[in-house]
Design an enzyme around this catalytic site. Structure first.
Site, short mmCIF file in Angstrom:
data_model
loop_
_atom_site.label_atom_id
_atom_site.label_comp_id
_atom_site.label_asym_id
_atom_site.label_seq_id
_atom_site.Cartn_x
_atom_site.Cartn_y
_atom_site.Cartn_z
CE1 TYR A 73 -4.33 1.66 0.57
CE2 TYR A 73 -2.77 3.12 1.63
CZ TYR A 73 -3.90 3.02 1.09
OH TYR A 73 -4.94 3.88 0.87
CG PHE A 125 -7.94 17.21 -23.90
CD1 PHE A 125 -8.14 17.04 -25.03
CD2 PHE A 125 -8.05 16.26 -22.91
CE1 PHE A 125 -8.84 15.94 -25.61
CE2 PHE A 125 -9.07 15.18 -23.49
CZ PHE A 125 -9.38 14.73 -24.69
CG ASP A 126 -12.28 17.24 -24.53
OD1 ASP A 126 -11.62 16.55 -24.03
OD2 ASP A 126 -13.13 16.76 -25.30
CG ASP A 216 -2.08 18.25 -21.08
OD1 ASP A 216 -1.39 17.05 -21.07
OD2 ASP A 216 -3.08 18.26 -21.17
CB ALA A 218 -0.88 13.72 -22.87
CE LYS A 259 -4.75 10.93 -24.21
NZ LYS A 259 -5.48 10.80 -22.75
CG HIS A 454 -18.15 15.37 -27.01
ND1 HIS A 454 -18.00 16.33 -25.94
CD2 HIS A 454 -16.76 14.67 -27.28
CE1 HIS A 454 -16.59 16.40 -25.46
NE2 HIS A 454 -15.93 15.44 -26.43
N1 F0G Z 1 -4.60 16.19 -21.92
C1 F0G Z 1 -4.49 15.76 -22.91
C2 F0G Z 1 -3.64 16.71 -24.03
C3 F0G Z 1 -5.37 14.62 -23.41
O1 F0G Z 1 -5.18 14.49 -24.85
C4 F0G Z 1 -5.92 14.13 -22.71
C5 F0G Z 1 -6.86 12.92 -23.10
C6 F0G Z 1 -6.02 14.49 -21.15
C7 F0G Z 1 -5.19 15.35 -20.80
C8 F0G Z 1 -6.88 13.58 -20.13
O2 F0G Z 1 -6.17 12.25 -20.06
O3 F0G Z 1 -7.89 10.47 -20.79
O4 F0G Z 1 -5.84 10.00 -19.33
O5 F0G Z 1 -7.53 11.43 -18.31
N2 F0G Z 1 -7.18 12.62 -24.54
C9 F0G Z 1 -7.74 11.53 -24.78
C10 F0G Z 1 -7.98 11.80 -26.17
C11 F0G Z 1 -9.03 11.04 -24.12
O6 F0G Z 1 -8.78 10.94 -26.84
O7 F0G Z 1 -7.61 12.63 -26.97
P1 F0G Z 1 -6.81 11.15 -19.61
#
Ligand code: F0G
Length: 464
Positions: A73, A125-126, A216, A218, A259, A454
């Site tokens: 843990y 990102f969204d 960010d 990713a 990613k 969406h």
């Molecule tokens: N930041 C970026 C630039 C992303 O593309 C994503 C996720 C996230 C944060 C959030 O990460 O999904 O691990 O919680 N993008 C995916 C996409 C879902 O389809 O572009 P997560």
């Protein structure tokens, strides 16, 4: 011209059978999904390009590492494997695992952002924008204008416009800006990279005003690959060196490890100071789990530690990014309008130019996603009005996003070039019959969550 993809730097050891549903099955699947790609069963999809998130293939080294998972843990060995990889690959002293990218956003925004704050971005990102709203804060897009010009060939369309950034800082003031944030690569703007020179400038602006810079990250490895190819000063550096130099500009990062870091689940926050670490960790314990596992199993941490090293392999990145480009080139050759240059993880089709006769209020990007599924059982995702429109609560007036896009995200190490050719052929077929596509979509169920419509909306086709 269609550029060749270098041969795969891997061979296939285990296969996952996929089948092509026939036309009737596709129609039934669409009805059941309420014409929303998120509602489809994956088994009804032949080539699934909904996302590149968590959908890649792990290497045998990653699978082997999974057997080394220490499930203690607190203070598990697997945490220390991750911490070591984060230090070696990214240079940060503090690593906080979380279950995925949005969890990293939750713990960072929830800990460092207060009501009324403003965060200058290239573009969030969204889910990132969602977490900013959730913290009762807002973001300001400072991406360069070229980002919105589909055919502009700027090599770093994800770059921050320094004048816009300075203006935002002057307007809102340091007290309301907890940090500046840059998404690498810029997913919302077409998977476009940010140059190292630009990140250094942004970092310098931040330092001048005493405001930290967060990334960010990713798709940080893809971003590093583009820097190597497009930024003259970095041509002789290795991907690992560029990645380190990129990280050196930042005070902290949030990462969806689903990613570039090549795992099916996992996220990460990394930072430089004990002070920031202790600000973030209580929220990790509240929402994710103890600070040394953050909602992941020990085995996930081991796979991630290996993935962080693997993502810097230049042959892997060259193959991957060339494969994405291959799809873009084949589509362009067939006349399909795509965002240029082709980005790192996905091809973004300009749905507004593909279906100019469908008004944006009838969700052309999502009409396109239905037609492409009908044609080839291929799943991509609309990123246009359905995802990003704003409806004024009082007047009901709808405002639409500048871009109406349809995204085909390529899974890492998963599909072959023949799959890619099949996707291109199917979409070119849809393009040839585009004039006969005379229908739109209407929302019949709208979920009550701002910015996330969406994912959950129920849609109905209507003739135009
Ligand atoms: N930041 C970026 C630039 C992303 O593309 C994503 C996720 C996230 C944060 C959030 O990460 O999904 O691990 O919680 N993008 C995916 C996409 C879902 O389809 O572009 P997560």
């Amino acid at each position: 011209m269609v550029a060749k993809v270098p041969p795969e730097p891997f061979r296939i050891k285990m296969v996952e059978p996929v089948r092509v549903p026939d036309g009737d099955e596709r129609e039934r699947a669409l009805e059941a999904a309420r014409f929303n790609m998120f509602g489809l069963r994956a088994a009804d999809v032949y080539i699934d390009l909904l996302t590149d998130s968590g959908t890649g293939a792990m290497s045998k080294q990653q699978w082997a590492a999974i057997m080394m998972g220490d499930e203690a843990y607190a203070g598990a060995d697997s945490f220390f494997s991750l911490k070591k990889a984060v230090k070696e690959v990214l240079g940060f002293d503090y690593a906080i695992p979380v279950h995925q990218g949005r969890a990293a956003e939750n713990v960072v925004f929830g800990s460092l952002v207060k009501e009324g704050d403003v965060i200058p971005f290239n573009m969030p990102f969204d889910t990132t924008r969602g977490h900013i709203f959730n913290a009762k804060a807002s973001s300001v897009d400072c991406v360069i204008d070229e980002a919105f010009d589909r055919t502009n060939q700027h090599p770093f369309k994800g770059n921050v416009d320094i004048a816009k950034l300075e203006k935002a800082i002057a307007e809102y003031g340091k007290a309301r800006i907890p940090f500046i944030m840059v998404t690498i690569t810029n997913n919302s703007g077409g998977g476009q990279p940010v140059s190292l020179a630009n990140l250094r400038e942004v970092s310098a602006v931040g330092k001048k005003h005493g405001i930290p810079l967060l990334l960010d990250a990713a798709r940080m490895a893809e971003n590093a690959w583009f820097i190597k190819r497009r930024e003259k000063e970095c041509a002789q550096m290795s991907i690992a060196e560029i990645l380190k130099a990129t990280m050196d500009t930042a005070d902290a990062i949030t990462v969806s490890c689903k990613k570039d870091p090549l795992v099916n689940i996992g996220g990460l926050v990394a930072c430089r100071t004990e002070e920031m670490y202790y600000k973030i960790v209580p929220r990790v314990i509240l929402f994710e789990g103890f600070a040394t596992y953050g909602g992941l199993a020990g085995r996930d941490l081991e796979a991630l530690a290996v993935g962080l090293h693997e993502m810097t392999d230049e042959q892997h990145l060259t193959h991957r990014i060339s494969q994405v480009r291959y799809l873009g080139d084949l589509l362009e050759e067939g006349g399909v309008p795509c965002i240029q240059p082709i980005g790192g993880h996905a091809v973004f089709i300009d749905a507004a130019a593909f279906l100019p006769h469908i008004p944006q209020g009838s969700y052309p990007a999502d009409v396109l996603s239905v037609e492409i599924y009908r044609e080839g059982a291929i799943r991509g995702i609309g990123l246009g009005a359905l995802a990003f429109e704003n409806v004024d609560e009082k007047t009901g007036k709808r405002t639409f996003p500048k871009l109406e896009l349809f995204r085909l995200a390529i899974n890492r190490r998963t599909y072959t070039n023949s799959h890619i050719e099949y996707v291109a052929e199917s979409i070119v077929n849809v393009y040839k019959r585009r004039d006969s596509i005379r229908w739109g979509l209407e929302m019949v169920y709208e979920p009550p969550v701002k910015g996330l419509k969406h994912f959950l909306a129920h849609l109905k086709p209507v003739s135009l």
